[in-house]
Write a protein that holds these residues in place. Sequence first.
Motif, PDB file in Angstrom:
ATOM      1  N   ASP A  18       0.774  -1.130   0.222  1.00  0.00           N
ATOM      2  CA  ASP A  18       0.016   0.044   0.148  1.00  0.00           C
ATOM      3  C   ASP A  18       0.884   1.185   0.088  1.00  0.00           C
ATOM      4  O   ASP A  18       1.753   1.332   0.821  1.00  0.00           O
TER       5      ASP A  18
ATOM      6  N   LYS B 261      -1.911   4.103  -4.015  1.00  0.00           N
ATOM      7  CA  LYS B 261      -1.824   2.792  -4.854  1.00  0.00           C
ATOM      8  C   LYS B 261      -2.021   1.514  -3.895  1.00  0.00           C
ATOM      9  O   LYS B 261      -1.561   1.514  -2.798  1.00  0.00           O
ATOM     10  N   ARG B 262      -2.566   0.130  -4.358  1.00  0.00           N
ATOM     11  CA  ARG B 262      -2.329  -1.012  -3.750  1.00  0.00           C
ATOM     12  C   ARG B 262      -1.745  -1.714  -4.999  1.00  0.00           C
ATOM     13  O   ARG B 262      -2.089  -1.769  -6.197  1.00  0.00           O
ATOM     14  N   ILE B 263      -0.546  -2.412  -4.763  1.00  0.00           N
ATOM     15  CA  ILE B 263       0.072  -3.149  -5.781  1.00  0.00           C
ATOM     16  C   ILE B 263       0.211  -4.664  -4.964  1.00  0.00           C
ATOM     17  O   ILE B 263       0.557  -4.875  -3.956  1.00  0.00           O
ATOM     18  N   GLU B 264      -0.313  -5.376  -5.981  1.00  0.00           N
ATOM     19  CA  GLU B 264      -0.121  -7.154  -5.619  1.00  0.00           C
ATOM     20  C   GLU B 264       0.688  -7.656  -6.382  1.00  0.00           C
ATOM     21  O   GLU B 264       0.484  -7.392  -7.730  1.00  0.00           O
ATOM     22  N   LEU B 265       1.388  -8.605  -6.016  1.00  0.00           N
ATOM     23  CA  LEU B 265       2.375  -9.456  -6.643  1.00  0.00           C
ATOM     24  C   LEU B 265       2.797 -10.507  -6.237  1.00  0.00           C
ATOM     25  O   LEU B 265       2.638 -10.716  -4.979  1.00  0.00           O
ATOM     26  N   GLN B 266       3.262 -11.486  -7.106  1.00  0.00           N
ATOM     27  CA  GLN B 266       3.741 -13.144  -6.655  1.00  0.00           C
ATOM     28  C   GLN B 266       5.189 -12.724  -6.711  1.00  0.00           C
ATOM     29  O   GLN B 266       5.818 -12.481  -7.797  1.00  0.00           O
ATOM     30  N   ILE B 267       6.104 -13.040  -5.703  1.00  0.00           N
ATOM     31  CA  ILE B 267       7.445 -13.141  -5.824  1.00  0.00           C
ATOM     32  C   ILE B 267       8.020 -14.528  -5.172  1.00  0.00           C
ATOM     33  O   ILE B 267       7.488 -15.068  -4.449  1.00  0.00           O
TER      34      ILE B 267
END
Lengths: 81, 81
Positions: B8, B42-48
């Motif tokens: 966030d 902003k909300r950023i979602e990701l797979q790491i």
Amino acid sequence: MSYLARVDVMLKPGISDPQGQTIERALPVLGYAGVREVRVGKRIELQIEAASHDEARSKVEEMCERLLANPVIESYEVSIG
Amino acid sequence: MSYLARVDVMLKPGISDPQGQTIERALPVLGYAGVREVRVGKRIELQIEAASHDEARSKVEEMCERLLANPVIESYEVSIG
């Protein structure tokens, strides 16, 4: 009473996300491998006057439907603090 | 292992937020009174991919400093699911 509401608005699965794609392409260039499925949405925070927790939530959900999100392409989650 | 990271990114207090102000002005027109302090981030979602929960967090925090946020005017919170 005043409640802090947090709203997360994300594009629905399958809707193209150019911001996310740009970040996904930039990360390996900066040396970060192994990052996938980057999605970029909005986080909205606000203070709302309401008689109860439930009233605050239902007001904010209505605002999402009418102004804060585009329900055709976006999904949202509301949390009331 | 693959971790879901949520980031966030919000403007720091005192930094002018025109998106938030626009929403704050629009809500009373739509019949919603009693809403204050609207902030839009902003909300950023990701797979790491990472060896551990801690490694995933420290990688994502570094990405925030270098790409995902502007640390001069924005603050961020990382949560690893």
